[in-house]
Design a protein around this motif. Structure first.
Motif, PDB file in Angstrom:
ATOM      1  N   LYS A 265     -11.685 -15.362 -12.930  1.00 41.63           N
ATOM      2  CA  LYS A 265     -12.148 -15.455 -11.526  1.00 41.63           C
ATOM      3  C   LYS A 265     -11.881 -14.278 -10.756  1.00 41.63           C
ATOM      4  N   GLY A 266     -11.840 -13.112 -11.728  1.00 44.37           N
ATOM      5  CA  GLY A 266     -11.499 -11.805 -10.925  1.00 44.37           C
ATOM      6  C   GLY A 266     -10.145 -11.586 -10.875  1.00 44.37           C
ATOM      7  N   VAL A 267      -9.666 -11.209  -9.617  1.00 43.95           N
ATOM      8  CA  VAL A 267      -8.098 -10.877  -9.319  1.00 43.95           C
ATOM      9  C   VAL A 267      -7.359 -12.532  -9.322  1.00 43.95           C
ATOM     10  N   THR A 268      -6.671 -12.713 -10.171  1.00 39.11           N
ATOM     11  CA  THR A 268      -5.801 -13.715 -10.222  1.00 39.11           C
ATOM     12  C   THR A 268      -4.527 -13.697  -9.558  1.00 39.11           C
ATOM     13  N   ARG A 269      -3.940 -12.509  -9.633  1.00 31.99           N
ATOM     14  CA  ARG A 269      -2.566 -12.102  -8.972  1.00 31.99           C
ATOM     15  C   ARG A 269      -2.445 -11.019  -8.631  1.00 31.99           C
ATOM     16  N   LYS A 270      -1.738 -10.500  -7.803  1.00 35.27           N
ATOM     17  CA  LYS A 270      -1.665  -9.073  -7.400  1.00 35.27           C
ATOM     18  C   LYS A 270       0.112  -8.632  -7.909  1.00 35.27           C
ATOM     19  N   VAL A 271       0.194  -7.481  -8.403  1.00 39.76           N
ATOM     20  CA  VAL A 271       1.428  -7.308  -8.978  1.00 39.76           C
ATOM     21  C   VAL A 271       2.117  -6.142  -8.008  1.00 39.76           C
ATOM     22  N   GLN A 272       3.339  -6.473  -7.343  1.00 42.70           N
ATOM     23  CA  GLN A 272       4.011  -5.576  -6.528  1.00 42.70           C
ATOM     24  C   GLN A 272       4.811  -4.600  -7.449  1.00 42.70           C
ATOM     25  N   MET A 273       4.462  -3.457  -7.229  1.00 43.95           N
ATOM     26  CA  MET A 273       5.110  -2.325  -8.120  1.00 43.95           C
ATOM     27  C   MET A 273       5.687  -1.451  -7.125  1.00 43.95           C
ATOM     28  N   PRO A 274       7.260  -1.326  -7.462  1.00 43.59           N
ATOM     29  CA  PRO A 274       8.281  -0.747  -6.878  1.00 43.59           C
ATOM     30  C   PRO A 274       7.970   0.924  -6.745  1.00 43.59           C
ATOM     31  N   LEU A 275       7.064   1.264  -5.368  1.00 40.27           N
ATOM     32  CA  LEU A 275       7.122   2.673  -5.363  1.00 40.27           C
ATOM     33  C   LEU A 275       7.973   3.443  -4.512  1.00 40.27           C
ATOM     34  N   SER A 276       7.974   4.712  -4.609  1.00 42.74           N
ATOM     35  CA  SER A 276       8.778   5.608  -3.768  1.00 42.74           C
ATOM     36  C   SER A 276       8.335   5.743  -2.255  1.00 42.74           C
ATOM     37  N   PHE A 277       9.246   5.872  -1.359  1.00 45.43           N
ATOM     38  CA  PHE A 277       8.623   5.969   0.150  1.00 45.43           C
ATOM     39  C   PHE A 277       7.377   7.010   0.250  1.00 45.43           C
ATOM     40  N   GLU A 278       7.724   8.110  -0.474  1.00 46.89           N
ATOM     41  CA  GLU A 278       6.550   9.023  -0.368  1.00 46.89           C
ATOM     42  C   GLU A 278       5.417   8.437  -1.191  1.00 46.89           C
ATOM     43  N   GLU A 279       5.420   7.835  -2.291  1.00 49.62           N
ATOM     44  CA  GLU A 279       4.217   7.581  -2.926  1.00 49.62           C
ATOM     45  C   GLU A 279       3.445   6.529  -2.021  1.00 49.62           C
ATOM     46  N   ASP A 280       4.272   5.493  -1.506  1.00 45.17           N
ATOM     47  CA  ASP A 280       3.659   4.492  -0.617  1.00 45.17           C
ATOM     48  C   ASP A 280       3.242   5.235   0.708  1.00 45.17           C
ATOM     49  N   ALA A 281       3.788   6.065   1.291  1.00 44.99           N
ATOM     50  CA  ALA A 281       2.973   6.783   2.299  1.00 44.99           C
ATOM     51  C   ALA A 281       2.059   7.345   2.051  1.00 44.99           C
ATOM     52  N   GLN A 282       1.867   7.967   0.915  1.00 44.74           N
ATOM     53  CA  GLN A 282       0.576   8.799   0.486  1.00 44.74           C
ATOM     54  C   GLN A 282      -0.556   7.799   0.287  1.00 44.74           C
ATOM     55  N   ILE A 283      -0.290   6.699  -0.045  1.00 42.23           N
ATOM     56  CA  ILE A 283      -1.350   5.689  -0.198  1.00 42.23           C
ATOM     57  C   ILE A 283      -1.686   5.237   1.033  1.00 42.23           C
ATOM     58  N   THR A 284      -0.971   4.837   1.776  1.00 44.14           N
ATOM     59  CA  THR A 284      -1.198   4.227   3.204  1.00 44.14           C
ATOM     60  C   THR A 284      -1.951   5.340   4.063  1.00 44.14           C
ATOM     61  N   ASP A 285      -1.458   6.640   3.799  1.00 44.80           N
ATOM     62  CA  ASP A 285      -2.335   7.477   4.685  1.00 44.80           C
ATOM     63  C   ASP A 285      -3.926   7.740   4.168  1.00 44.80           C
ATOM     64  N   SER A 286      -4.033   7.586   3.003  1.00 45.23           N
ATOM     65  CA  SER A 286      -5.288   7.829   2.198  1.00 45.23           C
ATOM     66  C   SER A 286      -6.296   6.597   2.796  1.00 45.23           C
ATOM     67  N   ALA A 287      -5.744   5.452   2.540  1.00 45.63           N
ATOM     68  CA  ALA A 287      -6.247   3.994   2.826  1.00 45.63           C
ATOM     69  C   ALA A 287      -6.709   4.217   4.328  1.00 45.63           C
ATOM     70  N   THR A 288      -5.893   4.643   5.301  1.00 46.19           N
ATOM     71  CA  THR A 288      -6.089   4.527   6.689  1.00 46.19           C
ATOM     72  C   THR A 288      -7.255   5.569   6.908  1.00 46.19           C
ATOM     73  N   ALA A 289      -7.290   6.750   6.090  1.00 44.24           N
ATOM     74  CA  ALA A 289      -8.699   7.482   6.405  1.00 44.24           C
ATOM     75  C   ALA A 289      -9.857   6.763   5.890  1.00 44.24           C
ATOM     76  N   LEU A 290      -9.539   6.218   4.763  1.00 44.36           N
ATOM     77  CA  LEU A 290     -11.078   5.386   4.128  1.00 44.36           C
ATOM     78  C   LEU A 290     -11.256   4.410   4.831  1.00 44.36           C
ATOM     79  N   LYS A 291     -10.302   3.706   5.649  1.00 47.02           N
ATOM     80  CA  LYS A 291     -10.713   2.364   6.752  1.00 47.02           C
ATOM     81  C   LYS A 291     -11.530   3.048   7.899  1.00 47.02           C
ATOM     82  N   ALA A 292     -10.989   4.461   8.366  1.00 45.34           N
ATOM     83  CA  ALA A 292     -11.780   5.123   9.477  1.00 45.34           C
ATOM     84  C   ALA A 292     -13.299   5.142   8.950  1.00 45.34           C
TER      85      ALA A 292
END
Length: 308
Positions: free
Chosen positions: A272-299
């Protein structure tokens, strides 16, 4: 696999390479090829049918319409224009947005349990828009995302330290392209955190390796116009995980409700496609970089939606 059908929409270099890999793996019973260039489509059907015959594949290839494609178990969209010299990223994006919109409209309504896999670039933007247009559940609309980048950097690291790539767990995540993030903080070799498993002789420049991985596709495209074999094998792997209900973990682009767009994080793939999401423990910096790029994508997505 009984009665399984995969459609590939866009049978240029990338679509043909994906089809070739699917046929070699006998992943589906039937492979449908769709392209506005009927001559190209029919030529690919004949050529790829020869592959199926010669390797005794259980996959049979035929030409199809967009409507037929929408009724398959998996629909792979590889159609899109090339990024030409002098063309801005925005012009390139809008051209491919128009192409994908036309394709999705032509396939609607989809089979209710169909999985839509977007490969065309910019992949996260187009996956996000395909989700909006298709009216399929978020778990059934995926993008190839950073899957190829993740496989690539594992291979590059393996070559440097003399360890089999399959023993390395290292993911490239986030919005694919310049802002993608290599999750070094969660990397392991043989299940052991990378900082504990590498000896002094194995010291590597992580930033250089990440940048080399990020830009390798560009160098391939400059040399030969596309990266068909790498992405073709990735498409085959994703399709195999879905058709065979494998439950394996892959870093692919999918909808993130908190940020309102699609980008790559690890998920479990099944029928059925995505059956479950996997929570990966990222560093604060990695998480922030992903969030910043996703925010730009949403814009960017909001800009596209507002322009229509």
């Amino acid at each position: 696999m009984l009665g399984s059908r995969i459609a590939i929409v866009g049978v240029g270099q990338v679509g043909a390479a994906a089809a070739y890999a699917i046929i070699l793996g006998s992943i589906a019973t039937e492979l449908l090829l769709v392209d506005d260039n009927v001559s190209l489509r029919d030529g690919q059907v004949c050529d790829l049918s020869d592959v199926a015959y010669s390797c005794n594949s259980r996959t049979r290839v035929r030409a199809a319409s967009h409507h037929e494609a929408g009724q398959c178990d998996i629909i792979v969209i590889t159609a899109g224009s090339r990024h030409t010299i002098g063309q801005t990223n925005l012009e390139y994006a809008y051209r491919n947005i128009s192409i994908v919109k036309t394709i999705v409209d032509a396939m609607t309504p989809f089979k209710s349990d169909a999985v839509l896999l977007v490969v065309s670039n910019p992949v996260d933007l187009l996956t996000s828009l395909a989700l909006q247009l298709s009216k399929l559940p978020p778990s059934q609309v995926l993008g190839s995302g950073t899957y190829l980048d993740s496989m690539r950097i594992r291979g590059m690291l393996a070559d440097k330290i003399g360890v089999a790539a399959k023993s390395i767990d290292l993911f490239v995540l986030g919005v694919q392209g310049e802002s993608q993030v290599t999750a070094w903080s969660a990397a392991t070799i043989g299940g052991v955190p990378i900082n504990e498993s590498l000896s002094k002789e194995d010291v590597i420049n992580r930033s250089d390796l990440s940048n080399e991985c990020k830009h390798r596709s560009q160098s391939i495209v400059r040399a030969k116009g596309a990266t068909p074999f790498g992405i073709g094998s990735v498409v085959s792997s994703i399709c195999c995980a879905i058709i065979q209900d494998k439950g394996t973990v892959h870093p692919i682009s999918h909808f993130q409700p908190t940020l309102g767009c699609c980008f790559s994080l690890p998920v479990v793939l099944g029928k059925k496609g995505v059956t479950r999401k996997v929570q990966m423990p990222l560093s604060f910096e990695e998480d922030a970089q992903i969030t910043d790029s996703a925010t730009a994508l949403k814009a960017m997505i909001d800009q596209v939606n507002n322009s229509n």
